[in-house]
Scaffold this active site. Structure first.
Site, short mmCIF file in Angstrom:
data_model
loop_
_atom_site.label_atom_id
_atom_site.label_comp_id
_atom_site.label_asym_id
_atom_site.label_seq_id
_atom_site.Cartn_x
_atom_site.Cartn_y
_atom_site.Cartn_z
N CYS A 341 0.88 -1.17 0.00
CA CYS A 341 0.00 0.00 0.00
C CYS A 341 0.91 1.22 0.00
CB CYS A 341 -0.88 -0.01 1.23
SG CYS A 341 -1.96 -1.43 1.31
N ARG A 370 -3.73 8.74 -6.19
CA ARG A 370 -2.64 8.53 -5.24
C ARG A 370 -1.46 7.84 -5.93
NH1 ARG A 370 -4.02 9.20 0.23
NH2 ARG A 370 -2.49 7.68 0.91
N ASP A 392 -4.37 -3.51 -7.53
CA ASP A 392 -4.89 -3.89 -6.22
C ASP A 392 -3.92 -4.97 -5.72
OD1 ASP A 392 -6.20 -5.11 -4.14
OD2 ASP A 392 -8.18 -4.74 -4.99
N ASP A 410 1.16 -1.41 4.94
CA ASP A 410 0.69 -0.22 5.67
C ASP A 410 -0.70 0.12 5.12
OD1 ASP A 410 0.87 2.03 7.29
OD2 ASP A 410 1.71 3.27 5.70
N CYS A 460 -1.65 3.79 11.24
CA CYS A 460 -1.58 5.00 12.06
C CYS A 460 -2.85 5.06 12.88
CB CYS A 460 -1.36 6.24 11.21
SG CYS A 460 -2.48 6.35 9.82
#
Ligand SMILES: C[S@@+](CC[C@H](N)C(=O)[O-])C[C@H]1O[C@@H](n2cnc3c(N)ncnc32)[C@H](O)[C@@H]1O
Length: 751
Positions: A341, A370, A392, A410, A460
């Site tokens: 990711c 992104r 993906d 992540d 996170c």
């Protein structure tokens, strides 16, 4: 100005230019500073230096006159000399560099000190209003800049206490005056302009006083509520990572020193000592991070956005916690790494710098926008060993990244660690979906890359559901054997926050980074390593890997991705989701089409079977019953598997998705059965693979029981298939029509 071999710190040069302009051409310091279009990043420091120089200009002139420095040193630029002398005599009382002008001014230090000057105005630290305005940055920058070698003029806790007291004082004044003003004001207005009786006048006056009191209390509470966020925000230092592909750490240290920063060594003691030290960093200091040696720590107010090195991508603004995954993955140069990711690419580019572009990094990102950001960042940072993939990750098929040895995972998460407020709220449903997807990712990472030996999983988020629970759920039920490494040991005991034991010992082996104690964003990470003991059986074959291989042979990744889609839907990227939904729909339509074809074949079979002899009918019945039973059992197994995958999802919507998944699985089952029947060759091999696949899905605890049960089931199925196979093989051998109804074949056999 004369040329020198050692460069004059940039902030001195800029300050000297602006002081000169103010003195010779006039104008405001602020305007000149902001108009100068220089990309310096310490505007506040330079502003303070300029105003200090202007403030002490008269004194410095006296010093220069008394010592005759400007005539004795004709090559010394007077404006630069003024700035440097101000710093030495009235500022920090030391000079950061060893450039020629600095050396010259230093050599006059003793002479300067002998010159009598009028006493310097002393500001009382105890002055209440001074402290208040100082804290609120309301004093002139010159005063604000007063910082001695011992640190800031007023310690931070004193500033905070003073500020709190000042606010309290103002509020109490308001509380004791404004309600009376409201009371008497309203009473006066009513008696003067509105003829109401005394009782009503008193009532309205009291009401207005009460309203004012409550408004003041509300304002106070509102401010206090927001105070915490502000407070936490200002305490976190500014972390800067050096892109070592473009700049060496020693050059970076040199560049910071050129800018006038002082390097403070904080890493010689324990982690706790280091934490204390970095809290005391002034705006003039910087230090190296305790763990990530390519990272430097500055005062929270330090701004880098206009700084050349930042604009050249030699400095990356990255929080310390988010740099820990790469630090703990620690791939050697030459290794192959997969970032599942990747966007925006913080960890990807950090990895590229870590391995010095020696090796290969697959950086996978699903979201188109992104992905573009990722590519841009990879290019700008000259991360040449990175291969970006707009994909993906869950769809990565065998043969694509088989050489991946190290994995950074992540995935998308609630981001609860990034928010400053303690009032984080994430809906249960969203959290359940996220954790479900996170588990899929981790399973995929653990099972689909045969050469993978180390994985770092990070989020996170500060929610254990996205962290320890994901690790514990997946590692326990994994068919590939992985162990969770103890991060405390990896960091040689120099860390304080770990996962909870609520999810077993595994949780306590994971790391948390917390804003209040580690001075970073909230972060979680776990380090997983493939367990070599489980890997190599006595015969030397790689059992785990071969299991994975077999599983892959039998079950295309496509199948996985369909299951995953249900869980990953609703997460970000509407367009991607629409696209995926379309694909899903067309797949389903395809399946329905295939099923209907299949059904017509079945119907045909039944019709033909009707015309067979009684024996055959009986045999057929038995066959059907047996296969029905085994189908039922299979269905139940699959339901269990599915329930296990989404067992903690507590919601109606999710129930719907379970239903949907079940249906999908059913459809797939039927489809698979048709395919199975069509396969005349390699039946036994496939069955073996099937068995291996199913065994490998069974959670650890019940492995043995379930294996025996499954073997029995398979044996039964084998027998059943053998009969079919025999009939079919004859057919295949004769005319190759493997789709011919079984009964017809059997009949022909008998003949
Ligand atoms: C937390 S961010 C990753 C941050 C990144 N590791 C970094 O350090 O800059 C998660 C990213 O994963 C991407 N993502 C989510 N699901 C994905 C999937 N199935 N395959 C690939 N990327 C995915 C998201 O679009 C998002 O950009």
């Amino acid at each position: 100005m004369f040329e020198h071999s050692i460069k004059v710190p940039r902030h001195f040069k800029i300050s000297a230019n602006i002081v000169k302009k103010v003195a010779t051409e006039g104008g405001s310091v602020k305007n000149l500073l902001y108009d100068s279009k220089l990309r310096f990043f310490r505007t506040n420091v330079i502003y303070a230096l300029i105003t200090e120089t202007i403030k002490h200009s008269g004194d410095v002139d006296k010093l220069f006159e008394a010592t005759g420095i400007l005539t004795k040193e004709p090559r010394l630029d007077p404006w630069l000399a003024k700035v440097i002398a101000t710093e030495l005599i009235f500022g920090k009382k030391e000079l950061p560099g060893r450039s020629k002008p600095e050396e010259t001014i230093l050599s006059y230090k003793e002479l300067f000190e002998k010159v009598p000057l009028p006493p310097v105005e002393v500001k009382s630290e105890g002055n209440f209003l001074f402290i208040y305005f100082r804290y609120k940055n309301l004093l002139p920058a010159a005063t604000m800049a007063e910082s001695t070698e011992k640190g800031p003029l007023i310690p931070r806790h004193t500033q905070q206490a003073a500020y709190a007291l000042a606010i309290l004082f103002l509020y109490s004044i308001a509380m004791f005056t404004l309600p009376f003003v409201a009371f008497f004001g309203v009473r006066h207005i009513l008696s003067e302009y509105y003829p109401v009786d005394t009782f009503m006048r008193t009532v309205w006056s009291v009401v207005s006083a009460v309203v004012v009191v409550n408004s003041i209390i509300f304002l106070y509470a509102y401010k206090a509520y927001h105070e915490k966020e502000y407070d936490e925000h200002v305490r976190r230092p500014r972390y800067v990572r050096i892109n070592t592909n473009l700049l060496t750490t020693s050059d970076a240290i040199g560049a910071f020193q050129d800018e006038g920063y002082k390097f403070i060594r904080c890493t010689s003691g324990s982690y706790d000592d280091y934490l204390k030290q970095i809290q005391g960093l002034t705006e003039y200091d910087f230090t190296q991070d305790y763990h990530v040696k390519t990272m430097f720590v500055f005062h929270p107010n330090t701004k880098f956005h206009d700084y050349d090195l930042y604009l050249e991508n030699k400095l990356i603004l990255q929080d310390k916690a988010t740099a820990l995954p790469v630090h703990l993955l620690a791939p050697p140069q030459g290794s192959v790494i997969l970032d599942m990711c990747a966007a925006p690419g913080m960890k990807t580019t950090q990895l590229a710098a870590y391995i010095r572009n020696q090796g290969k990094i697959y950086a996978v990102e699903r979201n188109e926008q992104r992905y573009e950001t990722l590519c841009d960042f990879v290019n700008k940072t000259e991360s040449k060993c990175v291969t970006t993939m707009h994909r993906d990750s869950l769809d990565i098929k065998k043969g694509e990244c088989d050489d991946a040895e190290y994995i950074i995972l992540d995935p998308s998460c609630s981001g609860s660690g990034m928010q400053l407020s303690i009032h984080n709220y994430v809906e249960d449903v969203r959290l359940a979906r996220l954790t479900s997807l996170q588990e899929k990712f981790l399973k995929h990472a653990m099972n689909s890359f045969p050469k993978a030996k180390k994985i770092v999983y990070s989020t996170c988020s500060l929610f254990p559901q996205e962290n320890e629970r994901v690790i514990s759920n997946v590692v326990k039920s994994s068919r590939a054997k992985w162990k969770v490494l103890n991060v405390k040991e990896l960091l040689k005991g120099n860390w304080n926050n770990f996962g909870s034991g609520m999810y077993g010992e595994m949780g306590t082996r994971c790391l948390y980074s917390k804003p209040d104690s580690d001075l970073t964003t909230g972060f979680f990470l776990a380090v997983l390593e493939r367990d070599p003991k489980q890997e190599k059986p006595e015969d030397g074959t790689d059992k785990e890997t071969s299991n994975v291989k077999k599983e892959k042979k039998k079950r295309p990744v496509e199948e996985d991705s369909v299951a995953v889609e249900a869980a990953s839907a609703e997460l970000n990227d509407e367009e991607v989701l629409k696209d995926r939904k379309k694909k899903k729909r067309s797949k389903e339509e395809c399946n329905v089409q295939r099923l209907s074809n299949d059904n017509t074949i079945k119907n045909k079979k039944h019709k033909e079977a009707d015309s067979e002899t009684n024996d055959n009918v009986e045999e057929n019945k038995f066959d059907n019953e047996e296969s029905k039973k085994s189908k039922k059992k299979k269905k139940k197994d699959r339901e269990n598997d599915l329930a296990e995958e989404i067992n903690f999802v507590p919601d109606n919507n999710v129930d719907d998705s379970i239903e949907e998944q079940k249906k999908k699985k059913k459809r797939k089952n039927k489809e698979n059965e048709v395919e199975e029947r069509n396969k005349s060759k390699d039946v036994n091999t496939n069955l073996e693979n099937d068995l291996a696949e199913e065994i490998s899905f069974i959670p650890d605890n019940n492995v043995e029981d379930s294996i025996v049960e499954k073997k029995k089931k398979k044996k039964r199925k084998n027998k059943e298939n053998e009969v079919e196979e025999r009939n079919e093989s004859i057919d295949v051998n004769t005319n190759g029509d493997s789709c011919e109804p079984v009964k017809k074949k059997k009949k022909r056999n008998k003949e």
